[in-house]
Design an enzyme around this catalytic site. Structure first.
Site, PDB file in Angstrom:
ATOM      1  N   HIS A  75      20.194  72.356 138.200  1.00 61.00           N
ATOM      2  CA  HIS A  75      19.167  73.554 136.801  1.00 61.00           C
ATOM      3  C   HIS A  75      19.286  73.206 135.493  1.00 61.00           C
ATOM      4  O   HIS A  75      20.178  72.161 134.651  1.00 61.00           O
ATOM      5  CB  HIS A  75      19.718  74.914 137.652  1.00 61.00           C
ATOM      6  CG  HIS A  75      20.473  74.827 136.273  1.00 61.00           C
ATOM      7  ND1 HIS A  75      21.473  74.732 135.382  1.00 61.00           N
ATOM      8  CD2 HIS A  75      22.799  74.744 137.443  1.00 61.00           C
ATOM      9  CE1 HIS A  75      22.049  75.250 135.283  1.00 61.00           C
ATOM     10  NE2 HIS A  75      23.095  75.240 136.124  1.00 61.00           N
ATOM     11  N   ASP A  77      17.887  75.873 132.932  1.00 66.10           N
ATOM     12  CA  ASP A  77      18.409  76.336 132.285  1.00 66.10           C
ATOM     13  C   ASP A  77      19.878  76.290 131.724  1.00 66.10           C
ATOM     14  O   ASP A  77      21.166  75.939 132.457  1.00 66.10           O
ATOM     15  CB  ASP A  77      18.007  77.784 132.618  1.00 66.10           C
ATOM     16  CG  ASP A  77      18.809  78.037 134.635  1.00 66.10           C
ATOM     17  OD1 ASP A  77      18.801  77.363 134.859  1.00 66.10           O
ATOM     18  OD2 ASP A  77      19.560  79.625 134.110  1.00 66.10           O
ATOM     19  N   ASP A 107      27.450  72.053 131.576  1.00 65.74           N
ATOM     20  CA  ASP A 107      25.648  73.035 133.105  1.00 65.74           C
ATOM     21  C   ASP A 107      24.993  73.079 132.800  1.00 65.74           C
ATOM     22  O   ASP A 107      24.090  73.824 131.828  1.00 65.74           O
ATOM     23  CB  ASP A 107      27.265  74.313 133.013  1.00 65.74           C
ATOM     24  CG  ASP A 107      26.553  75.316 134.141  1.00 65.74           C
ATOM     25  OD1 ASP A 107      25.797  74.854 134.963  1.00 65.74           O
ATOM     26  OD2 ASP A 107      26.640  76.719 134.566  1.00 65.74           O
ATOM     27  N   GLU A 139      18.686  78.973 137.734  1.00 69.14           N
ATOM     28  CA  GLU A 139      20.237  79.213 138.493  1.00 69.14           C
ATOM     29  C   GLU A 139      20.961  79.958 138.175  1.00 69.14           C
ATOM     30  O   GLU A 139      21.795  80.675 138.160  1.00 69.14           O
ATOM     31  CB  GLU A 139      20.619  78.039 138.420  1.00 69.14           C
ATOM     32  CG  GLU A 139      21.623  77.718 139.295  1.00 69.14           C
ATOM     33  CD  GLU A 139      23.442  77.609 138.539  1.00 69.14           C
ATOM     34  OE1 GLU A 139      23.597  78.586 139.902  1.00 69.14           O
ATOM     35  OE2 GLU A 139      22.986  78.396 137.345  1.00 69.14           O
ATOM     36  N   GLU A 140      21.085  80.321 136.630  1.00 69.41           N
ATOM     37  CA  GLU A 140      22.128  81.507 135.552  1.00 69.41           C
ATOM     38  C   GLU A 140      21.638  82.616 136.040  1.00 69.41           C
ATOM     39  O   GLU A 140      22.557  83.762 135.716  1.00 69.41           O
ATOM     40  CB  GLU A 140      22.532  80.625 134.238  1.00 69.41           C
ATOM     41  CG  GLU A 140      22.448  79.464 134.173  1.00 69.41           C
ATOM     42  CD  GLU A 140      24.114  79.281 134.542  1.00 69.41           C
ATOM     43  OE1 GLU A 140      24.512  79.935 135.104  1.00 69.41           O
ATOM     44  OE2 GLU A 140      24.731  78.324 134.477  1.00 69.41           O
ATOM     45  N   GLU A 167      27.021  70.431 139.744  1.00 64.35           N
ATOM     46  CA  GLU A 167      27.465  71.542 138.697  1.00 64.35           C
ATOM     47  C   GLU A 167      28.393  70.412 138.550  1.00 64.35           C
ATOM     48  O   GLU A 167      29.053  69.061 139.094  1.00 64.35           O
ATOM     49  CB  GLU A 167      27.530  72.647 139.839  1.00 64.35           C
ATOM     50  CG  GLU A 167      26.040  73.185 140.045  1.00 64.35           C
ATOM     51  CD  GLU A 167      26.209  74.317 138.785  1.00 64.35           C
ATOM     52  OE1 GLU A 167      26.810  74.312 137.901  1.00 64.35           O
ATOM     53  OE2 GLU A 167      24.618  74.995 139.005  1.00 64.35           O
ATOM     54  N   HIS A 360      29.497  77.489 130.084  1.00 64.68           N
ATOM     55  CA  HIS A 360      29.400  78.622 129.087  1.00 64.68           C
ATOM     56  C   HIS A 360      30.379  79.278 127.823  1.00 64.68           C
ATOM     57  O   HIS A 360      30.016  80.189 127.489  1.00 64.68           O
ATOM     58  CB  HIS A 360      29.378  79.947 130.762  1.00 64.68           C
ATOM     59  CG  HIS A 360      28.337  79.936 131.900  1.00 64.68           C
ATOM     60  ND1 HIS A 360      28.819  80.908 133.140  1.00 64.68           N
ATOM     61  CD2 HIS A 360      28.025  79.004 132.606  1.00 64.68           C
ATOM     62  CE1 HIS A 360      27.781  80.223 133.820  1.00 64.68           C
ATOM     63  NE2 HIS A 360      27.595  78.843 133.718  1.00 64.68           N
TER      64      HIS A 360
END
Ligand code: ZN
Length: 387
Positions: A75, A77, A107, A139-140, A167, A360
């Site tokens: 992903h 984003d 990520d 995705e997030e 991931e 994150h």
């Protein structure tokens, strides 16, 4: 043996990718344009699947001919940096002590950079089945962006026979993850002057009882479920947001709770909202409606990301195990797009560079050693796909 792409090329690509602020709330079109241009320069055609508002797009590109093939999925984003204390600019790739810092490095722009750096390698071989590059958005925020793309697999986009979702797993092979459900519960009471609380229905007080019940159910589940493949080994339920009231001297009419369930693949996730509704119907609503007949407690699903549980004989898992040399698989508690790929008929596995502990977080990083391991993985994949 196929030589893996170099870490230098990967790092340059990663620096570009990190430079695009693709926080989920923002457009990812600049990043996608960069990737499309890079693929063009390598003579790889790609298809974009735009979002409904045209502000974002997924990308699908195929290298090689024939049916089936292996999907490499990431992903584009990333999560916001708001409120986080970074040592260096999150959107400038910064190297310190063998680690590359920046938002999304772990990520999961690190994986995308490894895949892009390996494109010349994929191109240089005659492949007996194709490699598909799949880059999604949003995705997030509930794995929303990949869904329109998945709907086109087997239609105008080729359906891979196995998909590797890159991931961050520290290159461990992950064959299962929990399901995520996000709910909003709205309590509707009755407004009153705070000097006369008895003629009102205090929505915040009712919401507090609901929070208590959610915690009670969570503790009950924790005491009964036990799947040691997951940490923690049971489904979790937690309230993340509460919003209600207008002033200290007004009995509040409404209060809203946002809560989340992360359930084991084997659990019945739909059970939680019905349990809460049953509690409200029995223990809260009768009292509330004596004062205000229109009083209500309503729960709606906001997002649902399916659990992922690979089939015992999954081709995708077998492939990732062969490529990493792993002799065991694990489960994780964070969700990915893997469950959605499986639902779309593509056996999936989760395996990628970086440690989820850094995802994150402030000062997110991926180690160069992890990127090197991923590059070797992709070179070995090429070798395996060679005609
Ligand atoms: Zn991710």
């Amino acid at each position: 043996m196929a030589e893996s792409a170099t870490i230098k090329e990967t790092q340059e690509l990663l620096a570009k990718l990190v430079g695009f602020d693709t926080t989920s709330a923002k457009s990812n079109l600049d990043l996608i344009a960069f990737v499309q241009d890079y693929l063009d320069r390598n003579a790889v055609a790609s298809t974009l699947v735009p979002s409904a508002d045209g502000q974002k797009a997924s990308l699908y590109a195929t290298i090689g001919d024939g049916k089936g093939g292996i999907g490499l999925s990431g992903h584009s984003d990333c999560v916001p940096v708001t409120g986080q204390n970074w040592t260096s600019d999150p959107f400038t790739l910064t190297k310190r002590d063998g680690k590359l810092y920046g938002r999304g490095t772990c990520d999961m722009k690190g994986f995308i950079a490894c895949v892009l750096a390996s494109v010349p390698l994929f191109k240089a071989q005659e492949l007996k089945e194709p490699v598909h590059i799949i880059i999604s958005y949003d995705e997030e925020v509930g794995c929303a962006g990949v869904r329109p793309l998945l709907a086109r697999l087997g239609e105008d986009l080729p359906q891979p026979r196995a998909v590797i979702v890159g991931e961050p797993t520290s290159m461990r092979v992950i064959d299962g993850h929990k399901r995520i459900d996000v709910y909003r519960t709205t309590v509707t009471g009755k407004e009153a002057h705070s000097s006369l609380p008895a003629i009102g229905v205090n929505a915040i007080s009712v919401a507090a009882k609901l929070v208590d019940e959610i915690d009670r159910v969570a503790a009950e589940i924790a005491a009964t479920e036990n799947d040691p493949r997951y940490e923690p080994p049971y489904s979790t339920v937690s309230v993340g947001m509460i919003d209600g009231g207008t002033a200290p001297n007004i009995v509040p009419k409404t209060c809203e709770l946002r809560w989340q369930v992360r359930s084991l693949p084997s659990a019945d996730a739909d059970e939680f909202p019905s349990k809460l509704a049953a509690f409200a119907a029995k223990s809260l609503l009768p009292e509330m409606r004596k004062v205000a007949p229109a009083a209500n407690v309503e729960t709606e699903s906001q997002t649902s990301v399916p659990a992922f549980s690979a089939a015992p004989q999954s081709d995708a898992v077998a492939l990732a195990m062969a490529l990493t040399g792993a002799n065991r698989t694990s489960g994780v508690s964070y969700a990915t797009e893997a469950g959605l790929f499986e639902q779309a008929g593509c056996p999936a596995v989760v395996c990628g560079p970086g440690d989820i502990a850094q995802a994150h977080a402030a000062d997110e990083f991926v180690s160069i050693a992890q990127l090197e391991a991923c590059l070797k993985f992709l070179a070995d994949l090429t070798e395996r796909l060679r005609a």
